[in-house]
Design a protein around this motif. Structure first.
Motif, mmCIF file in Angstrom:
data_model
loop_
_atom_site.group_PDB
_atom_site.id
_atom_site.type_symbol
_atom_site.label_atom_id
_atom_site.label_comp_id
_atom_site.label_asym_id
_atom_site.label_seq_id
_atom_site.Cartn_x
_atom_site.Cartn_y
_atom_site.Cartn_z
ATOM 1 N N THR A 83 0.835 -1.197 0.000
ATOM 2 C CA THR A 83 0.000 0.000 0.000
ATOM 3 C C THR A 83 0.869 1.246 0.000
ATOM 4 O O THR A 83 2.065 1.202 0.291
ATOM 5 C CB THR A 83 -0.913 0.017 1.236
ATOM 6 O OG1 THR A 83 -0.089 -0.061 2.410
ATOM 7 C CG2 THR A 83 -1.867 -1.160 1.228
ATOM 8 N N ARG A 87 2.722 0.484 -3.367
ATOM 9 C CA ARG A 87 1.852 0.122 -4.487
ATOM 10 C C ARG A 87 2.677 0.129 -5.780
ATOM 11 O O ARG A 87 3.466 1.033 -6.016
ATOM 12 C CB ARG A 87 0.679 1.097 -4.596
ATOM 13 C CG ARG A 87 -0.308 0.768 -5.714
ATOM 14 C CD ARG A 87 -1.365 1.860 -5.852
ATOM 15 N NE ARG A 87 -2.287 1.900 -4.727
ATOM 16 C CZ ARG A 87 -3.191 2.874 -4.533
ATOM 17 N NH1 ARG A 87 -3.246 3.909 -5.359
ATOM 18 N NH2 ARG A 87 -3.988 2.815 -3.488
ATOM 19 N N TRP A 88 2.467 -0.860 -6.627
ATOM 20 C CA TRP A 88 3.223 -1.012 -7.883
ATOM 21 C C TRP A 88 4.731 -1.083 -7.616
ATOM 22 O O TRP A 88 5.534 -0.492 -8.315
ATOM 23 C CB TRP A 88 2.903 0.103 -8.867
ATOM 24 C CG TRP A 88 1.459 0.119 -9.284
ATOM 25 C CD1 TRP A 88 0.715 -0.939 -9.691
ATOM 26 C CD2 TRP A 88 0.595 1.253 -9.329
ATOM 27 N NE1 TRP A 88 -0.568 -0.544 -9.976
ATOM 28 C CE2 TRP A 88 -0.669 0.795 -9.765
ATOM 29 C CE3 TRP A 88 0.772 2.602 -9.042
ATOM 30 C CZ2 TRP A 88 -1.750 1.657 -9.930
ATOM 31 C CZ3 TRP A 88 -0.299 3.446 -9.196
ATOM 32 C CH2 TRP A 88 -1.543 2.980 -9.642
ATOM 33 N N GLU A 131 -5.984 -3.985 -0.464
ATOM 34 C CA GLU A 131 -4.607 -4.071 -0.947
ATOM 35 C C GLU A 131 -3.729 -4.860 0.019
ATOM 36 O O GLU A 131 -2.727 -5.455 -0.384
ATOM 37 C CB GLU A 131 -4.036 -2.667 -1.149
ATOM 38 C CG GLU A 131 -4.579 -1.947 -2.368
ATOM 39 C CD GLU A 131 -3.828 -0.657 -2.625
ATOM 40 O OE1 GLU A 131 -2.823 -0.687 -3.362
ATOM 41 O OE2 GLU A 131 -4.258 0.377 -2.067
ATOM 42 N N ARG A 188 -1.584 -10.113 -5.864
ATOM 43 C CA ARG A 188 -2.236 -8.927 -6.401
ATOM 44 C C ARG A 188 -2.841 -9.194 -7.771
ATOM 45 O O ARG A 188 -2.278 -9.926 -8.585
ATOM 46 C CB ARG A 188 -1.240 -7.768 -6.471
ATOM 47 C CG ARG A 188 -1.042 -7.050 -5.158
ATOM 48 C CD ARG A 188 0.055 -6.007 -5.230
ATOM 49 N NE ARG A 188 1.391 -6.600 -5.180
ATOM 50 C CZ ARG A 188 2.525 -5.903 -5.179
ATOM 51 N NH1 ARG A 188 2.487 -4.564 -5.268
ATOM 52 N NH2 ARG A 188 3.695 -6.519 -5.101
ATOM 53 N N LEU A 192 -3.565 -3.605 -10.174
ATOM 54 C CA LEU A 192 -2.668 -3.530 -9.024
ATOM 55 C C LEU A 192 -1.599 -4.607 -9.092
ATOM 56 O O LEU A 192 -0.540 -4.476 -8.473
ATOM 57 C CB LEU A 192 -3.463 -3.657 -7.720
ATOM 58 C CG LEU A 192 -4.453 -2.517 -7.450
ATOM 59 C CD1 LEU A 192 -5.303 -2.836 -6.229
ATOM 60 C CD2 LEU A 192 -3.722 -1.194 -7.251
ATOM 61 N N ARG A 332 -0.241 6.736 -6.336
ATOM 62 C CA ARG A 332 -0.035 5.843 -5.188
ATOM 63 C C ARG A 332 -0.783 6.329 -3.953
ATOM 64 O O ARG A 332 -0.966 5.574 -3.000
ATOM 65 C CB ARG A 332 1.456 5.703 -4.884
ATOM 66 C CG ARG A 332 2.203 4.838 -5.900
ATOM 67 C CD ARG A 332 3.636 4.536 -5.476
ATOM 68 N NE ARG A 332 4.231 3.517 -6.328
ATOM 69 C CZ ARG A 332 5.191 3.742 -7.236
ATOM 70 N NH1 ARG A 332 5.675 4.976 -7.403
ATOM 71 N NH2 ARG A 332 5.656 2.747 -7.972
ATOM 72 N N ALA A 336 -7.482 3.099 -4.043
ATOM 73 C CA ALA A 336 -7.422 2.152 -5.155
ATOM 74 C C ALA A 336 -8.798 1.881 -5.753
ATOM 75 O O ALA A 336 -8.907 1.554 -6.944
ATOM 76 C CB ALA A 336 -6.784 0.846 -4.696
#
Length: 626
Positions: A83, A87-88, A131, A188, A192, A332, A336
């Motif tokens: 998170t 994220r990513w 997430e 994920r 995401l 980010r 989401a």
């Protein structure tokens, strides 16, 4: 009676469709009672058991007694929550805790639009999960820690890499009956889990973060956790089998291709998977008119998504000229759910919950920048381990049963086949193509380097009623074999309408046989004659003679070796003289659907062949769905 049958059939068709791609989100009807899909253990109080206390790398966990003389541990985190700034990015190791963690409830499903595979209750159009979802579940025989370490079987769930949850799959029967340790994992999903964009690369501190293959890296992280901790649960970290169905099977193939999974697993089972990986250009370039070129961007390519997010998010901070760092910092920080909602609307088919982003991307680091078929020619370039790979006989029917092109809907819900010959012909082509691409063609390459065992699941002993012919409509459907592998006919998995008192004995026999073969493969690298040595011997792939194990109940041939070969060249030739698919447009649509736009792979697409069929009047891109 009729209403009960209608309810049951609607449920199974919707569940079956979601089991493949997780894309069909059905609407609420006053005549249809929405079933509960909550995980079994989340709907009841489960008491922990002191003897299940284990110490792992992040602390102590205690599980509970489960069926088949097993202990179970649910919801153990194998990575930190991806998170905010994570994220990513590639997954990070899990955070330690103090005291004893109660592992008696499933973890969160990864974020997705609600559907049959979510593992929690919800309603159509609702975004569920979180997430913070990178957890796994373990089932182990009670005696495992006092005996020689057991083989480990790590299940990768399906759902099109856009939906699904480990919460649906109960490993107690397979673990207890066959003496293995079963692990199921979350990873994920959707945008995401897989997102490749220049802004992500330019702001990444390493090549893993830049890859875009975050869901794949989650699976590899889970395997790393298993290597480091599974011995505490009676498992052997030097004998790990990965297995998965549909998108899970695709992920098994992709993990075989990733250099970062080397040494983390030792055998692989692919159930109705695909060798398909996505070119980075398709993952990133803007969508274009499909009539212009058969190779064109996705509706939700990353460039299209970034543009939609900039336009739709309620902010004055971003423009198309914003710096990459500013873009990524903002994206980010956004909830989401907003990103998924915009992606859903941007797909052009708002409401089905399918985000239409690229999955398993050829980034050249986590996933090689070449097709898996090319990769499998050289054992030095992939994780060469023994393989089982197979399909169901009628993979495509569960999709066709919801398509008004092939069926009419009595009472607004009950599918009745319009043209039986045409229905069967289309099903045969797509299902045989699935087997050719997922089984026969890879087997020809892989068998030069490793033992390969192939199967086809043929069970279709469903009810044939006066108002619906289930053997015709569904047959041996995609996803149907999963219940048999887990020995689970009463849990949360679909297809309950296909079960009856009359077929229970045959189902039980087939399930026990499949669990025995799968477990023996996990033990030895060969399914052989099953764990107790009493089943028909399953021979490895051969380029001539018997090559495939047919899996069926005794009244319909039972389990037996046979010779059934499906290859792409033969499928292409059969299109030239097909008595049912016999108009120019139908032939061109079939060729484009099978070899360019299908779920499998475009590896066998040939533009010159398409032109030679007389398809100049029908641009191949125009047949693409979604």
């Amino acid at each position: 009676m009729i209403r009960t049958i209608l309810k049951s059939f609607v449920i199974v068709v919707f569940l079956s469709s979601a089991a493949i791609f997780g894309v069909y989100k059905y609407y609420q009807s006053p005549q249809i009672n929405q079933p509960s899909f909550a995980g079994l253990y989340n709907n009841q109080t489960v008491t922990t058991h002191a003897e299940s206390l284990r110490t792992i790398s992040t602390g102590q966990v205690v599980g509970f007694e489960d069926n088949y003389d097993t202990y179970a541990w649910l919801g153990i985190p194998y990575a930190s929550a991806p998170t905010g700034a994570l994220r990513w990015r590639a997954p990070q190791g899990p955070t330690s805790w103090k005291g004893v963690r109660r592992a008696n409830r499933y973890g969160n499903p990864c974020m997705q639009f609600w559907g049959a595979l979510a593992g929690v209750e919800g309603k159509p159009g609702e975004i569920i999960g979180d997430e913070d979802c990178l957890s796994l579940n373990i089932w182990s025989p009670k005696s495992a820690t006092s005996e020689k370490p057991k083989p480990v079987m790590v299940w990768i769930h399906g759902g099109g890499n856009d939906s699904g949850s480990a919460n649906l799959y109960q490993g107690h029967h397979l673990a207890g009956a066959q003496g293995v340790v079963v692990v199921t994992i979350n990873y994920r999903l959707g945008l995401l889990g897989w997102l490749s964009h220049p802004a992500i690369r330019s702001t990444s501190g390493n090549l893993a973060d830049a890859s875009g293959n975050f869901g794949t890296l989650d699976i590899i992280q889970a395997l790393s956790w298993v290597r480091d901790n599974i011995k505490q649960f009676g498992g052997d970290p030097s004998n790990v089998t990965i297995f998965g169905e549909s998108a899970g099977g695709r992920n098994v193939y992709s993990v075989m291709a990733s250099p970062f999974a080397k040494g983390l697993f030792h055998k692989a089972i692919v159930q109705s998977g695909t060798v398909d990986t996505t070119l980075r250009v398709l993952a990133e370039e803007p969508y274009q008119d499909p009539s212009l070129d058969p190779i064109f961007g996705l509706k939700n390519s990353s460039s299209s998504l970034f543009s939609a997010w900039i336009e739709k998010l309620d902010t004055q901070e971003l423009t198309t000229n914003s710096s990459d760092q500013k873009l990524m910092d903002y994206f980010r920080s956004v909830d989401a759910k907003k990103l998924l909602e915009i992606a859903d609307a941007n797909s052009g088919k708002k409401g089905d919950g399918y985000t239409r982003v690229a999955r398993v991307i050829r980034d050249g680091y986590v996933i090689p920048n070449e097709s898996l078929m090319d990769l499998f020619t050289d054992p030095a370039r992939f994780n060469a381990v023994p393989v089982i790979t197979g399909t169901t006989r009628d993979e495509q029917k569960v999709f066709m049963a919801r398509n008004p092109k092939y069926v009419d809907f009595k009472f607004g819900a009950l599918p009745v086949v319009k043209d039986e010959a045409y229905y069967q012909s289309v099903s045969d082509y797509v299902s045989k193509n699935w087997k050719a691409n997922a089984v026969d063609e890879p087997a020809k390459l892989l068998s030069q380097h490793v033992p390969v065992f192939t199967y086809r699941f043929d069970w279709d002993q469903t009810l044939k009623l006066s108002i619906i012919d289930l053997p015709l409509v569904l047959g041996a459907a995609h996803g149907m074999e999963v219940n048999y592998v887990f020995g689970d006919f009463i849990g949360n998995l679909p297809f309950h309408i296909t079960y009856s008192r009359e077929n229970s004995e045959g189902r039980r026999y087939l399930s026990q046989a499949m669990m025995s073969y799968w477990a023996q493969f996990a033990y030895s690298g060969s399914p052989a004659k099953g764990r107790n040595g009493s089943l028909p011997e399953w021979f490895s792939w051969s380029d001539s003679g018997v090559n495939v194990m047919l899996l069926d109940e005794p009244n319909d041939g039972g389990v037996r070796m046979s010779e059934v070969r499906n290859n792409v060249a033969d499928l292409k030739m059969s299109l030239l003289n097909d008595p049912v698919i016999n108009t120019p447009k139908a032939v061109c649509e079939a060729y484009a659907g099978l070899f360019l736009h299908g779920y499998q792979t475009s590896y066998f697409w040939n533009a010159k062949e398409y032109q030679a069929l007389g398809c100049d009047a029908f641009p191949a891109g125009s047949f693409r769905q979604g």
